[in-house]
Design a protein around this motif. Structure first.
Motif, PDB file in Angstrom:
ATOM      1  N   ARG A  50      17.181  20.507 -55.405  1.00  0.00           N
ATOM      2  CA  ARG A  50      17.246  20.951 -54.011  1.00  0.00           C
ATOM      3  C   ARG A  50      15.855  21.195 -53.432  1.00  0.00           C
ATOM      4  N   GLN A  53      14.762  18.165 -51.406  1.00  0.00           N
ATOM      5  CA  GLN A  53      15.542  17.826 -50.228  1.00  0.00           C
ATOM      6  C   GLN A  53      15.500  18.902 -49.149  1.00  0.00           C
ATOM      7  N   TYR A 158      29.820  15.280 -37.100  1.00  0.00           N
ATOM      8  CA  TYR A 158      30.511  16.496 -37.543  1.00  0.00           C
ATOM      9  C   TYR A 158      32.026  16.435 -37.384  1.00  0.00           C
ATOM     10  N   ASP A 189      26.274   8.153 -35.641  1.00  0.00           N
ATOM     11  CA  ASP A 189      25.570   8.734 -36.796  1.00  0.00           C
ATOM     12  C   ASP A 189      25.824   7.895 -38.051  1.00  0.00           C
ATOM     13  N   ASP A 190      25.422   8.433 -39.165  1.00  0.00           N
ATOM     14  CA  ASP A 190      25.557   7.814 -40.486  1.00  0.00           C
ATOM     15  C   ASP A 190      26.962   7.221 -40.692  1.00  0.00           C
ATOM     16  N   LYS A 296      18.048   9.052 -33.555  1.00  0.00           N
ATOM     17  CA  LYS A 296      17.985  10.242 -34.419  1.00  0.00           C
ATOM     18  C   LYS A 296      17.410   9.768 -35.752  1.00  0.00           C
ATOM     19  N   ASP A 359      22.320  21.959 -40.904  1.00  0.00           N
ATOM     20  CA  ASP A 359      23.494  21.493 -40.162  1.00  0.00           C
ATOM     21  C   ASP A 359      24.450  22.641 -39.845  1.00  0.00           C
TER      22      ASP A 359
END
Ligand code: 9PG
Length: 500
Positions: A50, A53, A158, A189-190, A296, A359
């Protein structure tokens, strides 16, 4: 005033550490910013993966009581609101690392830099809030911050996450038009792409190609927006297979894993490699050519991690900025670029807007991850509010994007007070407005809250930093947040009370 262009500075302040609060800001979008008593412990994630990231692995949160680390800026507060503020005055090529250390009856403040020496100030002030605003503005002006008008964005992430389809985008855009919702941008988005790095090919489930969307969004009166993680490549991608030599490497000479998401580890492009810069410029120009003028740009930290690079003479901050500059060049000066997962100050002048927290999620807190794994960079309404509020002054660096409002009541665990706290946060931060709610899920009440969340405002200022209902900046001139788990001062737990 102390002005320095040295790689290390040290100040010893004859102060009682138990009387002080400290305001810190983490490395990138998702790292915590906090306002805490100096003697408390700064948390560091227990799991080393972590660190890459969510933080700067070369300057992690301390993990110790009484030792607080911060990037670019740092403030110490006395109980009367006076104190000290430190700030870098330039951040394009340099990381400035602050540390405040509580000793028995004094506080030691150090400032170290990585990269070419950049000027810093460490100044005493009778009003930390206004002084921090002034220094933040100075850095923004020096780096020619871009601060276009904030936009109102519908983003697919989301609600639809990686299963988003072209039809989902159009359904929501049509409904937004029918309800006359004041969105400027519809942002995909993704999930549209074949793989991480293979941006130009569609995923199997998307039901079309991303290049087919902008014209239809334009017909509905919206600007088209697209998500990219332009510095990343999955080991399974065509990009990685064709150009293994474009990746940043570890000491073992192998492509460095730079994080773990999308079900496995992934790699990052080496932005000191001239061919990579051409690829990035062409990628941004290509999607701009498809009709996307809002981008983005996510997981940007990938280009700034400690690694072995093609050109070892280029520092991490400078390498990052070369990559971002190539994207700006390809997208054009008039494109709107939103940074995300990005080193913050190093992006000033190249991005229009920046995510300034983790997020948002349709629940308040992820307590086990936060408390037991020491990781507050994960998605939750609490983490997003906590960090974005504690970075209020960054509106001088770019348009802050504190992430989406959640106005729906279905598919959400948030209660009324929590939804109002997010709405209040968007109002005091005064930057970008975004929503991901499937518009078909919104009833009259949900639509009314969404309209409120989409009304633009000027950034507010804290009314005090010497009090906090939580571990963040909570007391603003327009209202007070209660980020704790119990009612305080007539404000419900996780709630917001507007003033007057
Ligand atoms: C798409 C998403 C959305 C979202 C971004 C980003 O630290 N992490 O593991 C981590 C993973 C994903 C993430 C944030 C942090 O979300 O913030 O808005 O675009 O990517 O995959």
């Amino acid at each position: 005033m102390t002005e320095a262009a040295l790689n290390q500075q040290l100040w010893t302040l004859p102060l009682d550490p138990t009387q002080l609060r400290v305001l810190v800001s983490g490395y990138q979008s998702w790292s915590e910013a906090e306002l805490r008593p100096l003697t408390e412990r700064q948390s560091v994630p227990l799991l080393p993966w972590r660190h890459q990231q969510g933080h700067d692995p070369d300057f992690l949160p301390s993990g110790q009581a009484g030792v607080w680390r911060s990037h670019t800026v740092l403030a110490l507060l006395r109980p009367d609101g006076s104190g000290w503020v430190g700030s870098a005055l330039e951040a394009a090529q340099t990381f400035t690392h602050w540390e405040a250390r509580a000793l028995g009856d004094s506080v030691e403040v150090t400032c170290q830099q990585e990269g070419p020496a950049a000027p810093v100030v460490w100044e005493e002030t009778n009003d930390v809030t206004t002084h921090l605003e002034k220094l933040a503005k100075g850095l923004g002006d020096q780096m020619q911050a871009r601060r276009p008008a904030p936009l109102r964005v519908w983003c697919s992430w989301y609600s639809y996450y990686r299963t988003v389809t072209l039809e989902n985008m159009l359904d929501n855009a049509r409904l937004a038009r029918q309800h006359a919702l004041p969105f400027d941008v519809f942002q995909l988005d993704d999930g549209f792409q074949a793989d991480l790095g293979d941006w130009l090919e569609p995923s199997a489930h998307f039901g079309g190609h991303a290049r087919d969307l902008p014209a239809q969004l334009h017909d509905l009166g919206f600007t088209a927006g697209l998500w990219l993680a332009p510095f990343l490549a999955a080991p399974t991608s065509g990009l990685f297979a064709q150009h293994p030599d474009w990746m940043v490497r570890g000491a073992d000479g192998q492509p460095l894993p730079v994080g773990h998401n999308w079900g496995g580890p992934y790699h990052a492009l080496d932005t000191t490699h001239p061919e990579v810069l051409v690829w990035l410029r062409d990628l941004a120009a290509t999607v701009r050519g498809w009709g996307y003028s809002y981008l983005k740009l996510d997981f940007l930290y990938g280009a700034s991690l400690p690694a072995v690079r093609h050109d070892p003479s280029v520092g991490r901050a400078a390498a990052f900025r070369r990559g971002l500059a190539a994207l700006r060049e390809g997208a054009g000066q008039d494109a709107f670029l939103l940074g995300c997962g990005a080193p913050l100050a190093q992006s000033i002048g190249l991005v229009d807007a920046m995510r300034t927290g983790p997020d948002v999620a349709p629940f308040w807190d992820d307590e086990s991850r936060r408390l037991w794994l020491g990781d507050s960079t994960g998605p939750s309404a609490r983490n997003a509010l906590h960090t974005a509020l504690s970075r209020w002054y960054q509106h001088h660096w770019y348009q802050p994007d504190p992430d989406v409002a959640i106005c729906r009541r279905e598919l959400s665990l948030l209660g009324h007070a929590e939804r109002e706290a997010i709405a209040g946060m968007l109002d005091v931060i005064g930057g970008l407005r975004a929503s991901s709610d499937p518009i078909a899920l919104l009833d009259e009440q949900g639509l009314a809250l969404l309209r409120r969340c989409l009304s633009l405002s000027r950034p507010d200022m804290p009314r005090t930093l010497t009090e906090s209902f939580g571990e963040a900046v909570t007391h603003f001139t327009r209202g007070t947040f209660n980020l704790t788990d119990r009612p305080l001062d007539t404000i419900p737990a996780h709630g917001y009370l507007p003033k007057g």
